[in-house]
Write a protein that holds these residues in place. Structure first.
Motif, PDB file in Angstrom:
ATOM      1  N   GLY A  84       9.052   5.020   0.147  1.00 54.26           N
ATOM      2  CA  GLY A  84       7.633   4.739   0.394  1.00 54.26           C
ATOM      3  C   GLY A  84       7.486   4.257   1.830  1.00 54.26           C
ATOM      4  O   GLY A  84       8.489   4.121   2.542  1.00 54.26           O
ATOM      5  N   HIS A  85       6.260   4.033   2.276  1.00 52.43           N
ATOM      6  CA  HIS A  85       6.106   3.492   3.640  1.00 52.43           C
ATOM      7  C   HIS A  85       5.157   2.296   3.625  1.00 52.43           C
ATOM      8  O   HIS A  85       4.144   2.313   2.932  1.00 52.43           O
ATOM      9  CB  HIS A  85       5.661   4.565   4.632  1.00 52.43           C
ATOM     10  CG  HIS A  85       4.316   5.191   4.368  1.00 52.43           C
ATOM     11  ND1 HIS A  85       3.146   4.681   4.905  1.00 52.43           N
ATOM     12  CD2 HIS A  85       3.957   6.276   3.649  1.00 52.43           C
ATOM     13  CE1 HIS A  85       2.129   5.445   4.519  1.00 52.43           C
ATOM     14  NE2 HIS A  85       2.580   6.417   3.748  1.00 52.43           N
ATOM     15  N   TYR A  86       5.541   1.261   4.387  1.00 51.83           N
ATOM     16  CA  TYR A  86       4.768   0.016   4.382  1.00 51.83           C
ATOM     17  C   TYR A  86       3.766  -0.059   5.522  1.00 51.83           C
ATOM     18  O   TYR A  86       3.004  -1.018   5.625  1.00 51.83           O
ATOM     19  CB  TYR A  86       5.706  -1.207   4.410  1.00 51.83           C
ATOM     20  CG  TYR A  86       6.527  -1.343   5.674  1.00 51.83           C
ATOM     21  CD1 TYR A  86       5.968  -1.858   6.847  1.00 51.83           C
ATOM     22  CD2 TYR A  86       7.865  -0.955   5.712  1.00 51.83           C
ATOM     23  CE1 TYR A  86       6.720  -1.968   8.011  1.00 51.83           C
ATOM     24  CE2 TYR A  86       8.625  -1.067   6.864  1.00 51.83           C
ATOM     25  CZ  TYR A  86       8.040  -1.573   8.007  1.00 51.83           C
ATOM     26  OH  TYR A  86       8.771  -1.678   9.158  1.00 51.83           O
ATOM     27  N   SER A 121      -4.085   2.566  -1.227  1.00 54.29           N
ATOM     28  CA  SER A 121      -3.587   3.813  -1.815  1.00 54.29           C
ATOM     29  C   SER A 121      -2.448   4.407  -0.985  1.00 54.29           C
ATOM     30  O   SER A 121      -1.506   4.969  -1.530  1.00 54.29           O
ATOM     31  CB  SER A 121      -4.739   4.819  -1.933  1.00 54.29           C
ATOM     32  OG  SER A 121      -4.272   6.060  -2.414  1.00 54.29           O
ATOM     33  N   ASP A 122      -2.549   4.285   0.320  1.00 55.86           N
ATOM     34  CA  ASP A 122      -1.585   4.910   1.242  1.00 55.86           C
ATOM     35  C   ASP A 122      -0.950   3.847   2.122  1.00 55.86           C
ATOM     36  O   ASP A 122      -1.475   3.534   3.164  1.00 55.86           O
ATOM     37  CB  ASP A 122      -2.316   5.962   2.092  1.00 55.86           C
ATOM     38  CG  ASP A 122      -1.387   6.762   2.967  1.00 55.86           C
ATOM     39  OD1 ASP A 122      -0.167   6.698   2.760  1.00 55.86           O
ATOM     40  OD2 ASP A 122      -1.885   7.442   3.881  1.00 55.86           O
ATOM     41  N   ASP A 123       0.190   3.262   1.772  1.00 57.02           N
ATOM     42  CA  ASP A 123       0.981   3.673   0.612  1.00 57.02           C
ATOM     43  C   ASP A 123       1.436   2.425  -0.141  1.00 57.02           C
ATOM     44  O   ASP A 123       2.267   2.497  -1.024  1.00 57.02           O
ATOM     45  CB  ASP A 123       2.158   4.512   1.133  1.00 57.02           C
ATOM     46  CG  ASP A 123       3.052   5.102   0.055  1.00 57.02           C
ATOM     47  OD1 ASP A 123       2.533   5.614  -0.942  1.00 57.02           O
ATOM     48  OD2 ASP A 123       4.270   5.010   0.208  1.00 57.02           O
ATOM     49  N   GLU A 155       6.884   3.674   9.926  1.00 55.65           N
ATOM     50  CA  GLU A 155       6.376   4.527  11.009  1.00 55.65           C
ATOM     51  C   GLU A 155       5.792   5.835  10.485  1.00 55.65           C
ATOM     52  O   GLU A 155       5.587   6.770  11.250  1.00 55.65           O
ATOM     53  CB  GLU A 155       7.513   4.861  11.983  1.00 55.65           C
ATOM     54  CG  GLU A 155       8.144   3.647  12.639  1.00 55.65           C
ATOM     55  CD  GLU A 155       9.235   4.015  13.641  1.00 55.65           C
ATOM     56  OE1 GLU A 155       9.324   3.342  14.670  1.00 55.65           O
ATOM     57  OE2 GLU A 155       9.982   4.979  13.393  1.00 55.65           O
ATOM     58  N   GLU A 156       5.512   5.901   9.177  1.00 54.03           N
ATOM     59  CA  GLU A 156       5.055   7.170   8.606  1.00 54.03           C
ATOM     60  C   GLU A 156       3.721   7.591   9.194  1.00 54.03           C
ATOM     61  O   GLU A 156       3.471   8.765   9.414  1.00 54.03           O
ATOM     62  CB  GLU A 156       4.954   7.051   7.081  1.00 54.03           C
ATOM     63  CG  GLU A 156       4.959   8.387   6.353  1.00 54.03           C
ATOM     64  CD  GLU A 156       3.583   9.036   6.211  1.00 54.03           C
ATOM     65  OE1 GLU A 156       3.524  10.219   5.875  1.00 54.03           O
ATOM     66  OE2 GLU A 156       2.567   8.355   6.437  1.00 54.03           O
ATOM     67  N   GLU A 157       2.854   6.614   9.451  1.00 49.91           N
ATOM     68  CA  GLU A 157       1.518   6.929   9.971  1.00 49.91           C
ATOM     69  C   GLU A 157       1.534   7.147  11.482  1.00 49.91           C
ATOM     70  O   GLU A 157       0.486   7.356  12.090  1.00 49.91           O
ATOM     71  CB  GLU A 157       0.528   5.818   9.606  1.00 49.91           C
ATOM     72  CG  GLU A 157       0.428   5.516   8.112  1.00 49.91           C
ATOM     73  CD  GLU A 157      -0.185   6.654   7.287  1.00 49.91           C
ATOM     74  OE1 GLU A 157      -0.427   7.741   7.840  1.00 49.91           O
ATOM     75  OE2 GLU A 157      -0.407   6.435   6.075  1.00 49.91           O
ATOM     76  N   SER A 158       2.703   7.055  12.096  1.00 48.56           N
ATOM     77  CA  SER A 158       2.776   7.337  13.535  1.00 48.56           C
ATOM     78  C   SER A 158       3.881   8.337  13.836  1.00 48.56           C
ATOM     79  O   SER A 158       4.551   8.276  14.849  1.00 48.56           O
ATOM     80  CB  SER A 158       2.950   6.046  14.334  1.00 48.56           C
ATOM     81  OG  SER A 158       3.954   5.230  13.793  1.00 48.56           O
TER      82      SER A 158
END
Ligand SMILES: [Zn+2]
Length: 457
Positions: A84-86, A121-123, A155-158
């Motif tokens: 998952g990503h924080y 929700s994300d995430d 870093e999932e959103e970047s």
């Protein structure tokens, strides 16, 4: 002790579980903005502490960017890796939020209770479903089921810049029997699903050159070749009248959908009228011998994403341009090879060039499709667990876009991934007023408990 005791524990402790999620949501871990670096670090610390309290051996692992959270439990039994990503998306424009994005609340809406806040929700809400399932299990059994590795990035959103190097460096530590990724949603907000097919992508830019400079159409028009005309004529033949891509060899490696999957997709009762109606369209425009779901999930595409050349400013300039450009992309499925697709397109295009024209191609990094092998018994065990929890048959589905992490697990760790998530279409992820249904959170936790039970049977 039985699964029902774990499920009862989950039901009973939902208020505490929700409080823990709210606590995590209060940390503004926006990964793309350096101003929030300390907050990303704090979110990682929070998770390390929580995982430690669950009996995991957990640590914050540094990267050139935001840290990874890695945790291990157990040495025996089926080994799963949970991802998952924080980190979360920025919140702008703040004025469109009905409340402070980092002061989350439970709200009662016409459709039921929701957890409102950035990352609900994300995430963060999704990743906490797994941790809460582990907590309830631990409370009942005193241990966790089997062997569990947790891997979370910030870093999932970047763009996940540290992900691949970290996976390569820690491959032995991260490799498991199967990966569980909780970052997707229910199909049409109601049917639990496991994403098993993800389309790949091949991209290229084409430039057609003709005269050695722009020409005046009063002087040269009629006698000089116009590269825009050449480009549009060739690209006009990219699809035949039935919607098939006309490039020879394009369908090499495309496999037919297994019958079982075709039946599951039929039972999803996908309403393509509504799907297209929402964006002001009505008629499926892909391959006419395929259903709309096949068009999106299991068939390749060729699209012209941009086309330009000549004079496009205000008023008129009667120019015959020296060159014309287009950007083309292909969504790929099954075993289609991105490089082979590019070469086939290049050959097909070049063969149609008239005299005095030349063409240049620029290939942009492509990626093959991801296809999970559902023969792995873990898939059917998880699907049964989801069907039991949601009261409707869970389905293996495709994903028209790309979720790179699933492919990375295959490429760098040699394991398949089950993408299972409980988000809904109206969660407004990446947008103002993001929410996660309390039902998604509650039944998500229960789903993982059932999946863990089935995997360890
Ligand atoms: Zn996400």
């Amino acid at each position: 002790m039985s699964l029902s005791t774990v499920l009862d524990t989950i039901d009973r402790s939902l208020p505490e579980a929700t409080d823990r999620l709210l606590e995590l949501l209060r940390i503004p871990s926006i990964s793309t903005d350096p101003a929030f670096k300390a907050d990303c670090d704090r979110a990682a610390d929070w998770l390390v502490d929580d995982l430690t309290s669950l009996g995991f051996e957990a640590r914050k692992a540094p990267t050139p960017g935001h840290p990874m959270v890695v945790a291990h439990y157990g040495t025996e039994g089926p080994h799963v890796l949970f991802y998952g990503h924080y980190d979360v998306q920025p919140v702008d424009p703040l004025s469109l939020w009905d409340r402070d994005p980092f002061d989350p609340q439970i709200e009662t809406t016409a459709k039921g209770k929701v957890i409102r806040g950035r990352g609900s929700s994300d995430d963060k809400g999704q990743l906490m479903t797994f941790l809460e399932a582990c907590r309830a299990w631990k409370e009942v059994h005193g241990t966790l089921p089997g062997r569990i590795t947790i891997f979370m990035e910030g870093e999932e959103e970047s763009g996940s810049p540290s992900l691949i190097p970290f996976m390569q460096e820690h491959a032995d530590e991260l490799r498991a029997d199967v990966a569980l990724i909780c970052d997707t949603g229910l199909f049409e907000s109601r049917t639990p699903s496991i994403v098993t097919m993800l389309r790949g992508l091949s991209k290229c830019e084409v430039t057609v050159h003709a005269a050695n400079k722009d020409l005046h159409s009063g002087m040269f028009g009629g006698v000089a070749i116009n590269p825009i005309r050449v480009l549009t004529k060739i690209l006009g033949g990219l699809h035949d009248d039935q919607g098939h891509v006309a490039v020879p060899g394009f369908y090499d490696g495309v496999e037919e959908l297994p019958d079982e999957m075709r039946q599951q997709w039929q039972s999803l009762a996908f309403d393509h009228g509504q799907f297209l109606g929402d964006v002001g369209l009505s008629v499926p425009a892909g391959e006419q011998d395929r259903t709309p779901l096949e068009m999106i999930w299991s068939r390749p595409t060729a699209e012209i994403n941009g086309i330009w050349g000549g004079y496009t400013g205000a008023g008129f300039k009667t120019v015959l341009p020296a060159e014309a450009h287009a950007k083309i992309s292909f969504r790929l499925v099954s075993k289609q090879d991105p490089d082979a697709i590019h070469d086939a397109f290049e050959d097909w295009f070049t063969a149609q060039l008239p005299a005095d024209c030349t063409v240049e191609f620029k290939e942009v990094n492509g990626s093959p499709a991801g296809e999970m092998s559902i023969e792995n018994p873990a898939f059917e065990k998880a699907r049964t667990a989801l069907s039991d929890e949601w009261g409707v048959p869970a389905a293996y589905v495709g994903c028209g876009g790309s979720i790179p992490i699933a492919g990375y697990f295959q490429t760098y760790l040699g394991m398949d991934a089950m993408l299972i998530g409980f988000g809904k279409d109206d969660d407004q992820i990446h947008s103002p007023n993001e929410k996660y249904d309390l039902e998604s959170f509650h039944k998500g936790i229960r789903s993982w408990a059932r999946i863990l039970e089935n995997l360890n049977k």
